[in-house]
Motif scaffolding. Structure first.
Motif, PDB file in Angstrom:
ATOM      1  N   ALA A 107       0.603  -1.046   0.344  1.00  0.00           N
ATOM      2  CA  ALA A 107       0.145  -0.430   0.088  1.00  0.00           C
ATOM      3  C   ALA A 107       1.037   1.127   0.239  1.00  0.00           C
ATOM      4  O   ALA A 107       2.355   1.359   0.865  1.00  0.00           O
ATOM      5  CB  ALA A 107      -0.873  -0.612   0.914  1.00  0.00           C
ATOM      6  N   THR A 108       0.376   2.431  -0.340  1.00  0.00           N
ATOM      7  CA  THR A 108       0.431   3.706  -0.737  1.00  0.00           C
ATOM      8  C   THR A 108       1.476   4.007   0.577  1.00  0.00           C
ATOM      9  O   THR A 108       1.001   3.590   2.218  1.00  0.00           O
ATOM     10  CB  THR A 108      -0.022   4.653  -0.690  1.00  0.00           C
ATOM     11  N   PRO A 109       1.971   4.990   1.336  1.00  0.00           N
ATOM     12  CA  PRO A 109       2.521   5.484   2.527  1.00  0.00           C
ATOM     13  C   PRO A 109       1.201   5.928   3.529  1.00  0.00           C
ATOM     14  O   PRO A 109       1.250   6.050   4.768  1.00  0.00           O
ATOM     15  CB  PRO A 109       3.678   6.675   2.583  1.00  0.00           C
ATOM     16  N   LEU A 110       0.541   6.519   2.724  1.00  0.00           N
ATOM     17  CA  LEU A 110      -0.842   7.558   3.126  1.00  0.00           C
ATOM     18  C   LEU A 110      -1.590   6.481   3.324  1.00  0.00           C
ATOM     19  O   LEU A 110      -1.842   6.060   5.000  1.00  0.00           O
ATOM     20  CB  LEU A 110      -1.182   8.144   1.891  1.00  0.00           C
ATOM     21  N   ARG A 111      -1.823   5.228   3.538  1.00  0.00           N
ATOM     22  CA  ARG A 111      -2.005   4.553   3.459  1.00  0.00           C
ATOM     23  C   ARG A 111      -1.937   3.661   4.690  1.00  0.00           C
ATOM     24  O   ARG A 111      -2.823   3.503   5.600  1.00  0.00           O
ATOM     25  CB  ARG A 111      -2.112   3.061   2.559  1.00  0.00           C
ATOM     26  N   HIS A 112      -0.937   3.729   5.084  1.00  0.00           N
ATOM     27  CA  HIS A 112      -0.018   2.671   5.693  1.00  0.00           C
ATOM     28  C   HIS A 112      -0.932   4.200   7.093  1.00  0.00           C
ATOM     29  O   HIS A 112      -0.378   3.019   8.158  1.00  0.00           O
ATOM     30  CB  HIS A 112       1.366   2.881   5.780  1.00  0.00           C
ATOM     31  N   VAL A 127      -2.901   6.010   7.593  1.00  0.00           N
ATOM     32  CA  VAL A 127      -4.021   5.799   8.548  1.00  0.00           C
ATOM     33  C   VAL A 127      -4.467   4.273   8.607  1.00  0.00           C
ATOM     34  O   VAL A 127      -4.619   4.486   9.804  1.00  0.00           O
ATOM     35  CB  VAL A 127      -5.167   5.986   7.023  1.00  0.00           C
ATOM     36  N   GLU A 128      -3.566   3.149   8.298  1.00  0.00           N
ATOM     37  CA  GLU A 128      -3.998   2.385   9.572  1.00  0.00           C
ATOM     38  C   GLU A 128      -3.123   2.436  10.719  1.00  0.00           C
ATOM     39  O   GLU A 128      -4.066   1.343  11.415  1.00  0.00           O
ATOM     40  CB  GLU A 128      -3.864   1.102   8.116  1.00  0.00           C
ATOM     41  N   ARG A 129      -1.704   2.564  10.416  1.00  0.00           N
ATOM     42  CA  ARG A 129      -1.543   2.294  11.452  1.00  0.00           C
ATOM     43  C   ARG A 129      -1.909   3.857  13.040  1.00  0.00           C
ATOM     44  O   ARG A 129      -2.101   2.646  13.905  1.00  0.00           O
ATOM     45  CB  ARG A 129       0.214   3.290  11.816  1.00  0.00           C
ATOM     46  N   ARG A 130      -2.508   5.162  12.559  1.00  0.00           N
ATOM     47  CA  ARG A 130      -3.133   5.473  13.754  1.00  0.00           C
ATOM     48  C   ARG A 130      -4.468   4.986  13.668  1.00  0.00           C
ATOM     49  O   ARG A 130      -4.995   5.685  14.797  1.00  0.00           O
ATOM     50  CB  ARG A 130      -3.428   6.675  12.624  1.00  0.00           C
ATOM     51  N   SER A 131      -5.141   4.499  13.315  1.00  0.00           N
ATOM     52  CA  SER A 131      -6.813   3.931  13.119  1.00  0.00           C
ATOM     53  C   SER A 131      -6.292   2.619  13.968  1.00  0.00           C
ATOM     54  O   SER A 131      -7.615   2.434  14.671  1.00  0.00           O
ATOM     55  CB  SER A 131      -7.056   3.502  11.878  1.00  0.00           C
ATOM     56  N   ALA A 132      -5.154   1.291  14.349  1.00  0.00           N
ATOM     57  CA  ALA A 132      -4.950   0.664  14.963  1.00  0.00           C
ATOM     58  C   ALA A 132      -6.159   0.288  16.301  1.00  0.00           C
ATOM     59  O   ALA A 132      -5.874  -0.096  16.634  1.00  0.00           O
ATOM     60  CB  ALA A 132      -3.850   0.056  15.205  1.00  0.00           C
ATOM     61  N   ALA A 133      -4.691   1.490  17.267  1.00  0.00           N
ATOM     62  CA  ALA A 133      -5.655   1.794  18.482  1.00  0.00           C
ATOM     63  C   ALA A 133      -7.155   2.395  18.726  1.00  0.00           C
ATOM     64  O   ALA A 133      -7.826   1.976  19.363  1.00  0.00           O
ATOM     65  CB  ALA A 133      -5.009   3.199  19.400  1.00  0.00           C
ATOM     66  N   ALA A 134      -7.891   2.921  17.759  1.00  0.00           N
ATOM     67  CA  ALA A 134      -9.026   3.399  17.496  1.00  0.00           C
ATOM     68  C   ALA A 134      -9.742   2.174  17.314  1.00  0.00           C
ATOM     69  O   ALA A 134     -11.270   1.498  18.059  1.00  0.00           O
ATOM     70  CB  ALA A 134      -9.455   4.647  16.702  1.00  0.00           C
ATOM     71  N   LEU A 135      -9.316   1.232  16.874  1.00  0.00           N
ATOM     72  CA  LEU A 135      -9.861   0.360  16.010  1.00  0.00           C
ATOM     73  C   LEU A 135     -10.061  -0.966  17.559  1.00  0.00           C
ATOM     74  O   LEU A 135     -10.705  -1.765  18.023  1.00  0.00           O
ATOM     75  CB  LEU A 135     -10.012  -1.373  14.972  1.00  0.00           C
ATOM     76  N   LEU A 148     -14.923   2.031   5.112  1.00  0.00           N
ATOM     77  CA  LEU A 148     -15.071   1.933   4.304  1.00  0.00           C
ATOM     78  C   LEU A 148     -13.624   2.252   3.370  1.00  0.00           C
ATOM     79  O   LEU A 148     -12.827   1.775   2.969  1.00  0.00           O
ATOM     80  CB  LEU A 148     -15.682   2.573   3.546  1.00  0.00           C
ATOM     81  N   PHE A 149     -12.756   3.471   4.017  1.00  0.00           N
ATOM     82  CA  PHE A 149     -10.598   3.522   3.419  1.00  0.00           C
ATOM     83  C   PHE A 149     -10.197   2.033   3.608  1.00  0.00           C
ATOM     84  O   PHE A 149      -9.153   2.232   3.258  1.00  0.00           O
ATOM     85  CB  PHE A 149     -10.693   4.304   4.139  1.00  0.00           C
ATOM     86  N   LEU A 150      -9.944   1.811   5.564  1.00  0.00           N
ATOM     87  CA  LEU A 150     -10.036   0.125   6.220  1.00  0.00           C
ATOM     88  C   LEU A 150     -10.048  -0.371   5.119  1.00  0.00           C
ATOM     89  O   LEU A 150      -8.884  -1.948   4.714  1.00  0.00           O
ATOM     90  CB  LEU A 150     -10.014   0.639   7.382  1.00  0.00           C
TER      91      LEU A 150
END
Length: 108
Positions: free
Chosen positions: A16-21, A23-31, A76-78
């Motif tokens: 994936a792109t650096p942007l996606r990575h 977002v995925e890293r920052r989203s991990a805690a919320a998920l 949806l993005f994730l």
């Protein structure tokens, strides 16, 4: 188990792109937080926001619907890489209908 040097954590989308990575890293805690909540609570909150969006007048209802749009857009993005094209179209259509609801609430 942490990822070794040169390897990405298992929850990141491969290639994936650096942007996606990011977002995925920052989203991990919320998920993980959402996962720790009682199973019925997140859907009940969404139903409450939807009821508020439909029943509340003007900007208050629009804000309730906008909160759902942001949440669904984030999810949806994730999930985008794992979705079939038909599922992507349905989810985009739902977001578009919700955006129409926000516009209709603001015009009330």
């Amino acid at each position: 188990m942490p990822a070794q040097r040169g390897q990405q954590p298992p929850f990141l989308t491969p290639g994936a792109t650096p942007l996606r990575h990011a977002v995925e890293r920052r989203s991990a805690a919320a998920l993980f937080f959402l996962r720790s909540l009682p199973r019925a609570l997140p859907p009940l909150l969404v139903v409450g926001l939807l009821a508020g969006g439909v029943l509340a007048p003007g900007p208050i209802g629009a804000l309730c619907l906008l909160a759902i749009i942001v949440l669904f857009g984030w999810l949806l993005f994730l999930s985008w890489p794992a979705l079939a094209p038909q599922a992507r179209i349905i989810r985009i259509a739902v977001l578009a209908m919700m955006a129409f609801g926000v516009a209709a609430n603001l015009l009330r």
